[in-house]
Scaffold this motif. Structure first.
Motif, short mmCIF file in Angstrom:
data_model
loop_
_atom_site.label_atom_id
_atom_site.label_comp_id
_atom_site.label_asym_id
_atom_site.label_seq_id
_atom_site.Cartn_x
_atom_site.Cartn_y
_atom_site.Cartn_z
N THR A 71 -9.82 18.52 19.50
CA THR A 71 -9.50 19.92 19.21
C THR A 71 -9.03 20.58 20.50
N HIS A 72 -7.92 21.27 20.43
CA HIS A 72 -7.38 21.95 21.62
C HIS A 72 -7.44 23.46 21.41
N PRO A 73 -8.04 24.20 22.35
CA PRO A 73 -7.98 25.67 22.28
C PRO A 73 -6.65 26.14 22.85
N HIS A 126 -0.42 27.47 26.30
CA HIS A 126 -1.01 26.23 26.83
C HIS A 126 -2.38 25.98 26.24
N CYS A 127 -2.84 24.74 26.43
CA CYS A 127 -4.23 24.41 26.08
C CYS A 127 -5.14 25.00 27.15
N HIS A 128 -6.31 25.51 26.76
CA HIS A 128 -7.24 26.06 27.75
C HIS A 128 -8.35 25.10 28.14
N ILE A 129 -8.27 23.83 27.72
CA ILE A 129 -9.03 22.79 28.42
C ILE A 129 -8.28 22.64 29.74
N LEU A 130 -8.92 23.03 30.85
CA LEU A 130 -8.15 23.23 32.08
C LEU A 130 -7.50 21.94 32.56
N GLU A 131 -8.16 20.81 32.32
CA GLU A 131 -7.56 19.53 32.73
C GLU A 131 -6.35 19.19 31.86
N HIS A 132 -6.36 19.62 30.60
CA HIS A 132 -5.18 19.41 29.76
C HIS A 132 -4.05 20.33 30.21
N GLU A 133 -4.38 21.59 30.40
CA GLU A 133 -3.37 22.57 30.81
C GLU A 133 -2.56 22.08 32.01
N ASP A 162 -0.46 17.83 30.97
CA ASP A 162 0.57 18.79 31.36
C ASP A 162 0.83 19.62 30.11
N MET A 163 -0.28 20.17 29.55
CA MET A 163 -0.23 20.73 28.20
C MET A 163 0.08 22.23 28.27
N MET A 164 1.26 22.54 28.76
CA MET A 164 1.67 23.93 28.91
C MET A 164 3.19 23.97 28.77
CU LIG Z 1 -6.12 20.43 25.12
#
Ligand SMILES: [Cu+2]
Length: 683
Positions: free
Chosen positions: A574-576, A665-672, A675-677
């Motif tokens: 799940t991605h916030p 972007h995703c707010h899982i900071l490691e995802h953000e 390169d989830m932005m």
């Molecule tokens: Cu995410």
């Protein structure tokens, strides 16, 4: 399509065996995340507003600003703070302060709707970062004392949004989107950056935190974050007419959750490479994962030449110790009264499902451990990060058993302690899986977990957030809080929603199809991407939708337009998903057949279903679950400000676009960060 990650989870045993020969050492590090030494729980009081410094406005500031604007000067610097009495040293942190006074999460601002705030942030950071930095990701080689400030949840002009490319350094070097000073303060010193927040939005809890290109996850973890509460006449009418505790009432308790790890006194044993890569680090400092542990994450996609990268980015970071308002395992004393709790999940990647349960007993250590079957008072939720809900929602009830908070989500709840027996001890308890929703027991620290083997009364522990001691009421009773059946918040909703019923896409509103993706980077490590529903190279791979943050812009929207985004989650997590500039309404979710998805509309599985009752109204951080599409509705208006906002020079130079530059972007900071932005451009 089944994602590689899901596939690998199914065959984890064989994959682990395959990699054991190559990376045997890392397979031994299966508990490498747990570094913190034992810290006794619930021996220090919760820091409240005031214990954590509230920012003080300037008088007679020399710079330019409009009449009626409250101006602040806030420094961003390195400091230390004793976060638990048993830590052997005060912890080295980064954060906001004034006049040399810094405290973790300091710099709180309360602002009234329609009364603008302007801030001169001064970057006083040293060049030595308190955490290990992986130089292989975009932006990480541009300097370690860069900073950038995003007002998360703010409705602000793009030049004050603090997007990743608007960073600046103490020596005046800055990112290609930094034009803050040329618009707002032409006489700014080299280390200064000017920000303007109109506050023309309804009552809510927002926050401001670092957003620098390549270092956000580390700067935020190091402490660059603080609270910002906006109140308005509607909220004040609820205070006057419904006895709601106001934004700065002592019965309004702000609770900011973070999971951290502290450097062990035995660091040479628990993490042998740490002293080499972090020579200035002391026991009690913050520890952060710096090895791509193939026993914890999915195996590397391809075996790299030579030893594994150290430091390396990691796909997500989970702490072993819970902090509330910057203090480790604090205690809150309440009286037998009604309270208002305003919660913010400020963890890197950990979801929380906080609820009140009674402690196992009244003496140590039983008074520090939860009895999950003995429920305490329920939460009545009145608001989210988007402000007041359309109607109060009972959580902890049959319709809504948990208050689920992903990173960056907020909740505004009423809790009634009037009938809780005097002398009771309650625990604010969390057992949300990490990662969410599949979970890994190694990230779940509590005494009965054989994987983590912690002991009662002491950390590491991620299930016990806060101890609450209930005292008799001293003084007069408060007039009871009488919640209205429905709220009419100041910012009207785009559509009326019926609880329990999916909201249809409004007539004539176009739908934009977008994807959440997982892949591997050039070092074989997991990486997450956003994307459209169009493959990047259709002839090459029809399932490859993931686009990097700096790839060409695809989300370009005319100002004033309304769209539905149908976001298709092709990953196992799940991605916030957080939207800058816009708030959204969650219309519905719907399962789909991953195996049939190859661009265009997914093959839906079953009917659309309603968002949770406490997801109605405005949101800006929305949970998007694996195997589901999430449909959100938003209108792309730009804020009105008393100066001319130029187009983004970066967009002009790199893409030939005239527009206002935001991101989603995703707010899982490691995802953000990896390169989830993606850029969100309004023109
Ligand atoms: Cu995410």
């Amino acid at each position: 399509m089944i994602t590689r990650r899901e596939f690998i989870k199914l065959s984890a045993a064989s994959a682990a065996a395959l990699y054991a020969s190559t990376y045997g050492r890392y397979l031994l590090d299966v508990f490498a995340f747990s570094q913190s030494d034992q810290l006794k729980k619930f021996i220090q009081p919760l820091r409240k507003v005031g214990d954590i410094p509230v920012a003080i406005p300037d008088i007679g500031y020399r710079g330019w600003w409009q009449p009626g604007v409250t101006h602040y000067t806030i420094d961003i610097g390195d400091f230390t703070d004793q976060l638990h009495p048993d830590l052997p040293n005060p912890t080295r942190l980064r954060g906001f302060g004034q006049n040399g006074i810094f405290k973790h999460l300091g710099g709180i601002i309360a602002a009234k709707r329609g009364e603008p705030v302007q801030i001169t942030f001064r970057n006083k950071l040293s060049g030595t970062h308190p955490l290990p930095i992986d130089r292989t990701i975009d932006g990480a080689d541009l300097g370690d004392n860069r900073v950038d400030v995003h007002l998360h949840g703010g409705y602000v002009p793009w030049i004050s949004d603090g997007g990743p490319h608007a960073w600046w350094s103490p020596d005046g070097t800055h990112g290609p989107s930094f034009i803050n000073n040329s618009v707002l303060n032409k006489s700014a010193a080299k280390d200064e950056a000017e920000f303007y927040y109109p506050n023309n939005q309804g009552a809510r809890l927002v926050w401001y935190h670092d957003h620098v290109f390549g270092l956000t996850r580390l700067n935020a973890y190091a402490g660059i974050a603080s609270g910002y509460v906006i109140y308005d006449d509607y909220e004040l009418s609820l205070v006057a007419n419904n006895n709601l505790p106001g934004p700065l009432d002592p019965r309004t308790v702000y609770l900011v959750f973070q999971d951290k790890i502290f450097v062990s006194q035995n660091i040479a044993v628990t993490d042998p490479t740490w002293p080499t890569i972090m020579p200035n680090s002391r026991p009690g400092d913050l520890w952060y994962a710096h090895v791509y542990d193939t026993a914890r994450y999915d195996p590397l996609d391809s075996a790299p030449a030579g030893p594994p990268l150290d430091p390396s980015v990691v796909p997500e970071f989970f702490g072993d110790t819970m902090l509330v308002n910057g203090t480790v395992y604090p205690v809150l004393e309440v009286e037998q009264r009604q309270y208002r709790f305003r919660l913010l999940n400020a963890c890197q990647a950990r979801f929380l499902n906080p609820r009140l349960v009674y402690a196992q007993g009244s003496t140590f250590p039983a008074n520090t451990e939860p009895k999950p079957t003995a429920s305490g008072p329920a939460f009545i939720q009145i608001g989210t990060e988007g402000g007041f809900l359309p109607a109060p929602a009972m959580v902890n009830g049959p319709k809504q058993p948990f208050l689920l908070l992903a990173p960056a989500e907020r909740a505004d709840v009423i809790v009634d302690f009037r009938d809780v027996p005097e002398g009771s001890t309650l625990i604010l308890y969390n057992d949300a899986p990490a990662p969410f929703p599949m979970g890994d027991a190694r990230n779940d620290y509590y005494p009965n977990n054989p994987k983590t083997a912690t002991i009662p009364g002491y950390g590491p522990n991620t299930r016990t957030l806060l101890q609450i001691k209930v005292k008799a009421r001293s003084g007069a009773a408060d007039p009871p809080i009488t919640l209205p059946a429905t709220f009419t918040p100041t910012d009207p909703f785009l559509v009326t929603q019926t609880p329990g019923v999916p909201t249809p896409v409004p007539n004539g509103v176009p739908i934009r199809y977008l994807t959440l993706n997982e892949d591997s980077d050039e070092h074989g490590r997991l990486i997450q991407f956003l994307g459209t529903d169009q493959p990047v190279n259709p002839g090459d791979d029809p399932f490859d939708f993931g686009r990097g943050y700096i790839d060409s812009v695809t989300e370009m929207i005319p100002a004033g337009s309304t769209e539905v985004w149908e976001i298709i989650n092709l990953t196992g997590d799940t991605h916030p998903i957080h939207f800058h500039l816009v708030n959204v309404q969650v219309l519905s979710r719907q399962a789909f057949f991953a195996s049939r998805y190859a661009g265009g509309q997914p093959g839906y599985k079953g009917s659309a279903f309603a968002p949770d009752q406490n997801e109605l109204g405005w949101k800006e951080t929305v949970r998007m679950n694996p195997g589901e599409v999430t449909r959100v509705l938003m209108k792309f208006d730009l804020p009105v400000v008393p100066f001319t906002v130029p187009a983004s020079p970066r967009l002009q130079n790199q893409y030939g676009i005239n527009g206002a530059e935001y991101v989603w972007h995703c707010h899982i900071l490691e995802h953000e960060e990896h390169d989830m932005m993606r850029a969100l451009v309004v023109f």
